[in-house]
Design an enzyme around this catalytic site. Structure first.
Site, PDB file in Angstrom:
ATOM      1  N   CYS A   2       0.846  -1.185   0.000  1.00 19.50           N
ATOM      2  CA  CYS A   2       0.000   0.000   0.000  1.00 19.50           C
ATOM      3  C   CYS A   2       0.887   1.242   0.000  1.00 19.50           C
ATOM      4  O   CYS A   2       1.891   1.296   0.698  1.00 19.50           O
ATOM      5  CB  CYS A   2      -0.951   0.088   1.191  1.00 19.50           C
ATOM      6  SG  CYS A   2      -2.066  -1.293   1.348  1.00 19.50           S
ATOM      7  N   ARG A  27       3.738  -0.096  -4.882  1.00 22.18           N
ATOM      8  CA  ARG A  27       3.461  -0.713  -3.583  1.00 22.18           C
ATOM      9  C   ARG A  27       2.123  -1.454  -3.547  1.00 22.18           C
ATOM     10  O   ARG A  27       1.804  -2.130  -2.580  1.00 22.18           O
ATOM     11  CB  ARG A  27       3.458   0.364  -2.494  1.00 22.18           C
ATOM     12  CG  ARG A  27       4.753   1.155  -2.424  1.00 22.18           C
ATOM     13  CD  ARG A  27       4.700   2.165  -1.311  1.00 22.18           C
ATOM     14  NE  ARG A  27       4.579   1.486  -0.035  1.00 22.18           N
ATOM     15  CZ  ARG A  27       5.577   0.977   0.655  1.00 22.18           C
ATOM     16  NH1 ARG A  27       6.798   1.083   0.190  1.00 22.18           N
ATOM     17  NH2 ARG A  27       5.374   0.378   1.795  1.00 22.18           N
ATOM     18  N   TRP A  73      -2.875  -2.574  -1.667  1.00 19.40           N
ATOM     19  CA  TRP A  73      -2.586  -3.990  -1.930  1.00 19.40           C
ATOM     20  C   TRP A  73      -3.432  -4.733  -0.905  1.00 19.40           C
ATOM     21  O   TRP A  73      -3.160  -4.692   0.287  1.00 19.40           O
ATOM     22  CB  TRP A  73      -1.093  -4.272  -1.746  1.00 19.40           C
ATOM     23  CG  TRP A  73      -0.730  -5.664  -2.165  1.00 19.40           C
ATOM     24  CD1 TRP A  73      -0.370  -6.073  -3.415  1.00 19.40           C
ATOM     25  CD2 TRP A  73      -0.679  -6.834  -1.343  1.00 19.40           C
ATOM     26  NE1 TRP A  73      -0.117  -7.424  -3.424  1.00 19.40           N
ATOM     27  CE2 TRP A  73      -0.300  -7.926  -2.166  1.00 19.40           C
ATOM     28  CE3 TRP A  73      -0.930  -7.083  -0.005  1.00 19.40           C
ATOM     29  CZ2 TRP A  73      -0.158  -9.217  -1.697  1.00 19.40           C
ATOM     30  CZ3 TRP A  73      -0.789  -8.384   0.487  1.00 19.40           C
ATOM     31  CH2 TRP A  73      -0.400  -9.425  -0.371  1.00 19.40           C
ATOM     32  N   ASN A  99      -1.598   1.404   5.888  1.00 21.76           N
ATOM     33  CA  ASN A  99      -0.735   0.417   5.239  1.00 21.76           C
ATOM     34  C   ASN A  99      -0.297  -0.545   6.329  1.00 21.76           C
ATOM     35  O   ASN A  99       0.355  -0.134   7.275  1.00 21.76           O
ATOM     36  CB  ASN A  99       0.469   1.169   4.623  1.00 21.76           C
ATOM     37  CG  ASN A  99       1.587   0.233   4.204  1.00 21.76           C
ATOM     38  OD1 ASN A  99       1.350  -0.934   3.919  1.00 21.76           O
ATOM     39  ND2 ASN A  99       2.798   0.746   4.174  1.00 21.76           N
ATOM     40  N   GLY A 100      -0.688  -1.816   6.217  1.00 21.40           N
ATOM     41  CA  GLY A 100      -0.297  -2.776   7.254  1.00 21.40           C
ATOM     42  C   GLY A 100      -1.464  -3.671   7.619  1.00 21.40           C
ATOM     43  O   GLY A 100      -2.466  -3.739   6.900  1.00 21.40           O
ATOM     44  N   GLU A 484      15.866 -17.448 -10.890  1.00 25.80           N
ATOM     45  CA  GLU A 484      15.519 -16.036 -11.096  1.00 25.80           C
ATOM     46  C   GLU A 484      14.832 -15.840 -12.455  1.00 25.80           C
ATOM     47  O   GLU A 484      13.873 -15.081 -12.568  1.00 25.80           O
ATOM     48  CB  GLU A 484      16.792 -15.179 -10.965  1.00 25.80           C
ATOM     49  CG  GLU A 484      16.641 -13.694 -11.237  1.00 25.80           C
ATOM     50  CD  GLU A 484      15.642 -12.958 -10.339  1.00 25.80           C
ATOM     51  OE1 GLU A 484      15.150 -13.540  -9.354  1.00 25.80           O
ATOM     52  OE2 GLU A 484      15.330 -11.805 -10.660  1.00 25.80           O
ATOM     53  N   LYS A 488      11.087 -14.306 -12.899  1.00 24.93           N
ATOM     54  CA  LYS A 488      10.771 -13.134 -13.733  1.00 24.93           C
ATOM     55  C   LYS A 488       9.605 -13.446 -14.663  1.00 24.93           C
ATOM     56  O   LYS A 488       8.693 -12.648 -14.822  1.00 24.93           O
ATOM     57  CB  LYS A 488      11.980 -12.713 -14.584  1.00 24.93           C
ATOM     58  CG  LYS A 488      13.132 -12.054 -13.876  1.00 24.93           C
ATOM     59  CD  LYS A 488      12.865 -10.665 -13.353  1.00 24.93           C
ATOM     60  CE  LYS A 488      12.235 -10.673 -12.022  1.00 24.93           C
ATOM     61  NZ  LYS A 488      12.989 -10.645 -10.818  1.00 24.93           N
ATOM     62  N   GLU A 491       6.278 -13.781 -12.735  1.00 28.14           N
ATOM     63  CA  GLU A 491       5.808 -12.495 -12.194  1.00 28.14           C
ATOM     64  C   GLU A 491       5.110 -11.658 -13.243  1.00 28.14           C
ATOM     65  O   GLU A 491       4.081 -11.069 -12.970  1.00 28.14           O
ATOM     66  CB  GLU A 491       7.004 -11.681 -11.674  1.00 28.14           C
ATOM     67  CG  GLU A 491       7.545 -12.111 -10.347  1.00 28.14           C
ATOM     68  CD  GLU A 491       8.726 -11.250  -9.921  1.00 28.14           C
ATOM     69  OE1 GLU A 491       8.708 -10.741  -8.802  1.00 28.14           O
ATOM     70  OE2 GLU A 491       9.688 -11.089 -10.708  1.00 28.14           O
ATOM     71  N   HIS A 507      14.553 -36.023 -11.371  1.00 24.53           N
ATOM     72  CA  HIS A 507      13.790 -36.516 -10.224  1.00 24.53           C
ATOM     73  C   HIS A 507      12.392 -35.920 -10.176  1.00 24.53           C
ATOM     74  O   HIS A 507      11.842 -35.705  -9.100  1.00 24.53           O
ATOM     75  CB  HIS A 507      14.558 -36.221  -8.931  1.00 24.53           C
ATOM     76  CG  HIS A 507      15.904 -36.859  -8.912  1.00 24.53           C
ATOM     77  ND1 HIS A 507      16.087 -38.199  -8.685  1.00 24.53           N
ATOM     78  CD2 HIS A 507      17.134 -36.347  -9.160  1.00 24.53           C
ATOM     79  CE1 HIS A 507      17.374 -38.489  -8.767  1.00 24.53           C
ATOM     80  NE2 HIS A 507      18.028 -37.380  -9.061  1.00 24.53           N
ATOM     81  N   LYS A 606       5.797  -4.278  -4.830  1.00 24.89           N
ATOM     82  CA  LYS A 606       7.253  -4.228  -4.802  1.00 24.89           C
ATOM     83  C   LYS A 606       7.804  -4.344  -3.392  1.00 24.89           C
ATOM     84  O   LYS A 606       8.849  -4.919  -3.165  1.00 24.89           O
ATOM     85  CB  LYS A 606       7.727  -2.927  -5.437  1.00 24.89           C
ATOM     86  CG  LYS A 606       9.228  -2.860  -5.512  1.00 24.89           C
ATOM     87  CD  LYS A 606       9.708  -2.338  -6.809  1.00 24.89           C
ATOM     88  CE  LYS A 606      11.174  -2.576  -7.000  1.00 24.89           C
ATOM     89  NZ  LYS A 606      11.465  -3.924  -7.523  1.00 24.89           N
TER      90      LYS A 606
HETATM   91  C1  G6P Z   1       8.710  -8.490  -3.558  1.00 23.71           C
HETATM   92  C2  G6P Z   1       9.179  -7.888  -4.859  1.00 23.71           C
HETATM   93  C3  G6P Z   1      10.413  -8.641  -5.359  1.00 23.71           C
HETATM   94  C4  G6P Z   1      11.496  -8.635  -4.292  1.00 23.71           C
HETATM   95  C5  G6P Z   1      10.989  -9.176  -2.955  1.00 23.71           C
HETATM   96  C6  G6P Z   1      11.974  -8.920  -1.837  1.00 23.71           C
HETATM   97  O1  G6P Z   1       8.232  -9.772  -3.781  1.00 23.71           O
HETATM   98  O2  G6P Z   1       8.157  -7.951  -5.830  1.00 23.71           O
HETATM   99  O3  G6P Z   1      10.896  -8.004  -6.522  1.00 23.71           O
HETATM  100  O4  G6P Z   1      12.563  -9.410  -4.719  1.00 23.71           O
HETATM  101  O5  G6P Z   1       9.771  -8.515  -2.590  1.00 23.71           O
HETATM  102  O6  G6P Z   1      12.082  -7.543  -1.652  1.00 23.71           O
HETATM  103  P1  G6P Z   1      13.338  -6.784  -1.097  1.00 23.71           P
HETATM  104  O7  G6P Z   1      12.968  -5.335  -1.209  1.00 23.71           O
HETATM  105  O8  G6P Z   1      13.507  -7.222   0.331  1.00 23.71           O
HETATM  106  O9  G6P Z   1      14.508  -7.147  -1.927  1.00 23.71           O
END
Ligand code: G6P
Length: 611
Positions: A2, A27, A73, A99-100, A484, A488, A491, A507, A606
């Site tokens: 948020c 956010r 969010w 937010n929270g 990773e 990506k 996501e 496996h 994010k």
């Molecule tokens: C969220 C974001 C990711 C990020 C993760 C950890 O899931 O969408 O992109 O890698 O949080 O966030 P941080 O800010 O702790 O790296």
């Protein structure tokens, strides 16, 4: 999670709040809302992104010199117009954004219902707001006092902003567990989840700490703790440029951030790495070198992409420093009773520096006597402040929800930290040390070279966009890169993708292989390459489609693949900073082909400030 914005001062609040919310959309973007005070309290809110609210308000008179805004969010209650913030209290006089999560909201709600309150939304926020209002009425106190009493009784995390129809200059705010920044202007104040909403107006900011209460009017800023003691605000100067948070001609922040990587990796190395003279300068490491080099164990805690950087760091630290390393999901680590021995060092990796699980994990480890080394991107963030020492990644603001440039900067920093410790511990030869410094130094130019050939990736994305599932495979340093790459793709294109160690594929995941499954190998040349080539044959024998990231001119590996993308040759320790780039671009272009909003993928945020 948020985004929150507030303004009080002589200007019209609406355009400031609207622009601020657009910047904070990373956010959360399930719904948007704004409350303005102008001869009465007006609330406008809507399910969807900030632009959805903006278009419904086009042409309306939106006056008011004070206001609060929220981009959500969703946690409690689905994203819809009713659950959107701001919420209005039962009396109609107060508006609040949050937010929270208020963990004891159900109990509070029951108590309030007994006292005759009813609720329009399913949110914990509306409960907290009415709880505050009830205290104000019962205790016959002012709003500030009611907020303080309420916050002393709630369990959970919050940043709240409140306005009151009867006090049309004041915003009351409070923080615990989520970020809050105050911008100090001339006869005006700004509030935000980060400093981006206030960048045009002021460079002077105060980062609010947990358990602090803020009372702002145009000409006054009061900071207090929850015991009602006044605190002197610590005013800091911002050094972020406006251009850093704008798209600068790119269609999406994600694409901009991928293309920024030669510069961000260079910025991260600059002033630290001197390949010519064979030195690395990092104050955070130097001042704590005894602690770091004598650590019996390193425990890396992180989430998401940062956790993947941690997995690569595990290989690097074990190889170069000969220190045992464990990599932990912060969310798991914090909820068990991990063994932490005297001298253990925790490395916390976080782009935002605000991820709730990572923050709590390090607080818990601190209680058990661990030394915390933070690798964080956002300067002054909670994790940076909670660490004993650390190194910033200096990648600049990362706005696209899918992390790209922060990841490669994390790898650059972690490699330098490992090299420095290895040198001090004498676990690396001079020759290897110098060679790796040189390799690191060449990374920005090699990334630039990869970015020159995006057409091939775009074409590949067109061919692959209809696949339902992907498998990403790699061995050694390339295994976390495969994870990773898969993350990506998931996501931003919503295609299911799994990352696996190439050998482990036998496996389980091999059962999925048929002619509809693209298998992406991260297969840069290292000592494992022949084994990886065998794994490619195993996929081909089952009619899977092999797409690989290979080292330039590795014709042998190329000859097995249906498609390949090449990266310049490098040492395996630094190779992930190269091999991840085509995977970022592949995910980006598949997302675009599928018409996805790659900067704001559904359901994601994010900065994950709830547990
Ligand atoms: C969220 C974001 C990711 C990020 C993760 C950890 O899931 O969408 O992109 O890698 O949080 O966030 P941080 O800010 O702790 O790296």
């Amino acid at each position: 999670m948020c985004g929150i914005v507030g303004y009080t001062g002589p200007r019209q609040a609406y355009p400031i709040i609207l622009k601020g919310l657009k910047r904070l959309e990373y956010r959360g973007y399930d719904s948007t809302g704004i409350a303005l005070l102008n001869s009465g309290l007006k609330i406008f809110k809507k399910k969807g992104k900030v632009t959805d609210l903006e278009s419904t308000l086009l042409g309306q008179e939106l006056h008011g010199n004070i206001g609060i805004g929220h981009t959500r969010w969703a946690t409690h209650g689905e994203p819809n117009d009713v659950n959107a913030h701001p919420h209005r209290s039962a009396s109609g006089k107060l508006a609040m954004i949050h937010n929270g999560i208020i963990e004891n909201f159900l109990q509070l709600k029951k108590d309030l219902e007994k006292n005759g309150y009813s609720f329009k939304s399913e949110t914990d926020t509306e409960v907290l707001l009415n709880f505050i209002e009830e205290i104000r009425i019962k205790n016959k106190c002012n709003l500030e006092e009611a907020v303080r009493v309420a916050l002393n009784r709630v369990v959970g995390a919050y940043v709240i902003l409140l306005i009151d129809e009867d006090d049309p200059e004041t915003i009351i705010a409070a923080r615990k567990g989520s970020p809050l920044v105050i911008g100090i202007g001339k006869n005006e104040h700004f509030l935000g989840s980060d400093a981006s909403p206030m960048l045009e107006y002021t460079r002077e900011v105060v980062y609010v700490n947990d358990y602090e209460l803020v009372i702002v009017k145009p000409n006054e800023l009061i900071l207090k703790n929850l015991e009602n003691e006044t605190i002197t605000p610590f005013v800091q100067k911002l050094d972020i440029e406006l251009a850093a948070i704008e798209k600068n001609g790119y269609d999406y922040f994600m694409l901009k951030e991928i293309h920024e990587q030669p510069k961000t990796i260079y910025d991260c190395l600059r002033g630290r790495l001197d390949a010519e003279n064979g030195t690395i300068t990092m104050a955070g490491v130097e001042l704590n070198i005894e602690q770091l080099k004598n650590a019996p164990r390193l425990i890396i805690v992180a989430c998401g992409t940062s956790w993947h950087a941690g997995l690569i760091a595990e290989y690097i630290f074990e190889e170069l420093c000969r220190i045992p390393v464990e990599v932990e999901y912060a969310s798991e680590f914090r909820y068990r009773n991990p063994v932490i021995n005297r001298g253990d060092v925790i490395i916390a990796i976080s782009q935002s520096g605000e991820t709730a699980d990572t923050l709590v994990a390090i607080e818990k480890a601190k209680e058990k006597g661990a030394f915390i080394f933070g690798v964080v991107n956002v300067v002054g963030s909670s994790i940076a402040r909670a660490s004993h020492a650390g190194a910033y990644t200096h990648a600049g603001p990362e706005i696209g929800v899918a992390s790209t440039k922060a990841f490669t900067a994390q790898l650059a920093v972690l490699t330098m930290v490992a090299l420095k410790i290895a040198k001090e511990k004498n676990t690396i030869s001079d020759e290897r040390f110098h060679q790796l410094l040189q390799e690191l130094n060449e990374i920005p130019a090699k990334v630039s070279k990869i970015l020159e050939y995006t057409e091939k990736i775009e074409a590949l994305a067109k061919n692959l966009k209809n696949a339902q599932n992907f498998l990403y495979l790699g061995r050694g340093y390339n295994f976390p890169v495969a994870l990773e790459g898969a993350l990506k793709l998931k996501e931003i294109s919503y295609i299911h993708a799994e990352g696996y160690p190439a050998a482990e594929m036998k496996h389980g995941p091999i059962a999925l292989v048929d002619n509809s499954l693209p298998v992406v190998f991260v297969a840069t040349k290292d000592e494992n390459i022949e084994k990886v080539m065998s794994n490619m044959h195993e996929i081909k024998a089952r009619k899977g489609k092999v797409i690989s990231i290979i080292t330039e001119n590795d014709n042998l590996t190329a000859s097995i693949c249906d498609e390949f993308l090449s990266v310049p040759p490098s040492d395996e320790i630094v190779a992930p900073m190269l091999s991840v780039v085509p995977l970022q671009l592949l995910a980006y272009y598949i997302g675009i082909e599928k018409g996805c909003d790659v900067d704001k993928p559904r359901n994601l945020a994010k900065s994950v400030t709830v547990e």
